[in-house]
Enzyme design. Structure first.
Site, PDB file in Angstrom:
ATOM      1  N   GLY A 152       0.801  -1.211   0.000  1.00 54.55           N
ATOM      2  CA  GLY A 152       0.000   0.000   0.000  1.00 54.55           C
ATOM      3  C   GLY A 152       0.833   1.259   0.000  1.00 54.55           C
ATOM      4  CD1 TRP A 168      -4.884   4.051  -8.329  1.00 55.05           C
ATOM      5  CD2 TRP A 168      -6.422   2.651  -9.148  1.00 55.05           C
ATOM      6  NE1 TRP A 168      -5.859   4.819  -8.913  1.00 55.05           N
ATOM      7  CE2 TRP A 168      -6.831   3.976  -9.430  1.00 55.05           C
ATOM      8  CE3 TRP A 168      -7.244   1.602  -9.571  1.00 55.05           C
ATOM      9  CZ2 TRP A 168      -7.999   4.287 -10.108  1.00 55.05           C
ATOM     10  CZ3 TRP A 168      -8.417   1.912 -10.238  1.00 55.05           C
ATOM     11  CH2 TRP A 168      -8.776   3.237 -10.496  1.00 55.05           C
ATOM     12  CB  THR A 205      -2.008  -5.770  -7.210  1.00 57.31           C
ATOM     13  OG1 THR A 205      -2.043  -4.901  -8.345  1.00 57.31           O
ATOM     14  CG2 THR A 205      -2.102  -7.214  -7.683  1.00 57.31           C
ATOM     15  NE  ARG A 215      -8.911 -13.899 -42.585  1.00 55.36           N
ATOM     16  CZ  ARG A 215     -10.222 -13.954 -42.725  1.00 55.36           C
ATOM     17  NH1 ARG A 215     -10.846 -15.134 -42.588  1.00 55.36           N
ATOM     18  NH2 ARG A 215     -10.924 -12.870 -42.984  1.00 55.36           N
ATOM     19  CG  LEU A 272      -4.934 -11.739 -35.060  1.00 57.07           C
ATOM     20  CD1 LEU A 272      -3.440 -11.452 -35.126  1.00 57.07           C
ATOM     21  CD2 LEU A 272      -5.318 -12.061 -33.628  1.00 57.07           C
ATOM     22  CD  GLU A 321       5.182  -2.330  -9.773  1.00 57.69           C
ATOM     23  OE1 GLU A 321       6.396  -2.507  -9.926  1.00 57.69           O
ATOM     24  OE2 GLU A 321       4.380  -3.235  -9.510  1.00 57.69           O
ATOM     25  CB  THR A 347       3.642   7.522 -15.244  1.00 62.13           C
ATOM     26  OG1 THR A 347       4.530   8.632 -15.007  1.00 62.13           O
ATOM     27  CG2 THR A 347       2.543   7.515 -14.190  1.00 62.13           C
TER      28      THR A 347
END
Length: 405
Positions: free
Chosen positions: A147, A183, A185, A289, A359, A384, A386
């Protein structure tokens, strides 16, 4: 070749092999290759078949996965003692590559546990704190979170508003913690939160256990990115902590920033995995493809895209490998970690965006991983440190002038 002279479709495994244009795989010794292959097999067997569903549902069986990661020795992998494997940083790098090749949220689970929460206890904790938490965290039995970030203190953590004050005199007095973190995790599932707060003596770290009165964690929903990851807000309403909850060696902002440097090393390598997986799946797709009577991989524009993307991924791998060498030798510096995050996350995003164009419409579905990697990397680009902050770290190293202080 097929019977009609057209090239045969490329399997995902063959695509992965073809992307190693410089033969970098040959540089791995037998131990490294065994480690890499075991984690890749686990990822292919247990993670990859489920990740699209987890991402779409916005959920993750994090506790079960933590136990599996613990069995593989991936939690606190590069720490010594206390049940941790003591692996080389370069081996931890290989693990991050293979896990983030499935999803950035999975690598976040591993790196927040090992490189942020466990490292903070390992580097700044008392012997009693290490003995109590690290063995259980290494197995995944206990989960930690970190935190530091607040709603109004992201790139400038020194402006944090979370505070801790002593309730009484002397070193044995309790602490009262008040504030919030954003934010985070693993926040709502964490058994212990490493929380950074302002005190009269400066920034200090505290271990806050789940269930402590006044401590609550609320999950962040409606995410577009990192959906297969648990993100939470932590709130501390006059939380009473014993003196033993303080990390005794964590003094000043250098402590949490030191942990972030550890975690960023994982990001530098994880981004390689995301970009490599996006490109490997795209190469396999392009070989099967068919348009205008032949695979789109036979068109010059497609081959140009694939060649440029393959070179980009190999360059990312070279950066990551050099930083791994420096970290193995205990010679790495913070600006070099910034170099890695600056270069590799930006490059990984570029790879995913261009690969998605190959794709076509298929690229916007979760059937293929490319756009999922791209939206995840949008978060990795920011968290962690910017991209802008790492730019200024490099600028300061080049000019000797700090532009953000």
């Amino acid at each position: 070749m097929t019977g009609n002279g057209a090239p045969a479709s490329i399997s995902p495994a063959e695509a992965l092999s073809r992307l190693d244009l410089l033969g970098l795989d040959e540089l791995l010794d037998s131990d490294d290759r065994l480690l890499r292959d075991s984690i890749r097999k686990f990822a292919d067997d247990q993670l990859r078949p489920n990740i699209a569903e987890w991402f779409e549902a916005g959920t993750l069986p994090a506790r079960d996965l933590a136990l599996e990661f613990g069995k593989l020795g991936m939690l606190g992998m590069h720490l010594d003692g206390y049940g941790c494997p003591g692996a080389k940083p370069s081996q931890y790098a290989l693990a991050c590559i293979e896990v983030e090749a499935v999803d950035s949220g999975l690598r976040s689970l591993v790196s927040v546990q090992g490189s942020l929460a466990m490292y903070s206890i390992y580097a700044y904790g008392s012997e009693e704190q290490k003995q109590h938490w690290l063995p259980r965290m290494a197995t995944g039995e206990a989960i930690g979170c970190f935190g530091l970030t607040e709603s109004d203190a992201g790139s400038d953590p020194g402006s944090m508003r979370t505070r801790a004050r002593r309730d009484g005199n002397g070193e044995n007095a309790d602490w009262i913690l008040h504030g919030s973190k954003m934010w985070i995790t693993n926040g709502s599932i964490a058994d212990v939160a490493v929380v950074w707060a302002r005190t009269e003596e400066g920034i200090s770290g505290f271990l806050v256990e789940r269930g402590t009165p006044g401590f609550t964690a609320t999950d962040v929903h409606h995410k577009i990115s990192l959906r297969a990851s648990i993100t939470s807000e932590l709130s501390f309403d006059e939380v009473r902590l014993p003196a033993s909850a303080q990390l005794p060696l964590a003094r000043g902002l250098r402590a949490p920033l030191g942990a972030l440097t550890e975690a960023r090393f994982g990001i530098v390598n994880g981004a390689v995995g995301a970009a490599r997986d996006a490109l490997a799946s795209t190469l396999a797709y392009a070989s099967s493809r068919v348009q205008f009577g032949k695979p789109i991989s036979s068109f010059q524009l497609t081959q140009r895209k694939l060649a440029e993307l393959a070179v980009t991924v190999q360059n990312m791998q070279l950066v990551a490998r050099r930083l791994s060498e420096l970290k193995d030798a205990h010679r790495i510096e913070p600006h070099q970690i910034s170099y890695g995050k600056f270069n590799n996350v930006r490059a990984a995003l570029e790879v995913c965006r261009e690969a998605r164009s190959i794709l076509g419409g298929s690229g916007i579905t979760t059937e293929y991983p490319v756009l999922r990697h791209a939206v995840n990397l949008e978060t990795v680009y920011t968290y962690e440190g910017t991209h802008e902050v790492h730019t200024l770290v490099l600028g300061e190293k080049l000019t000797g002038i700090s532009a953000y202080r």
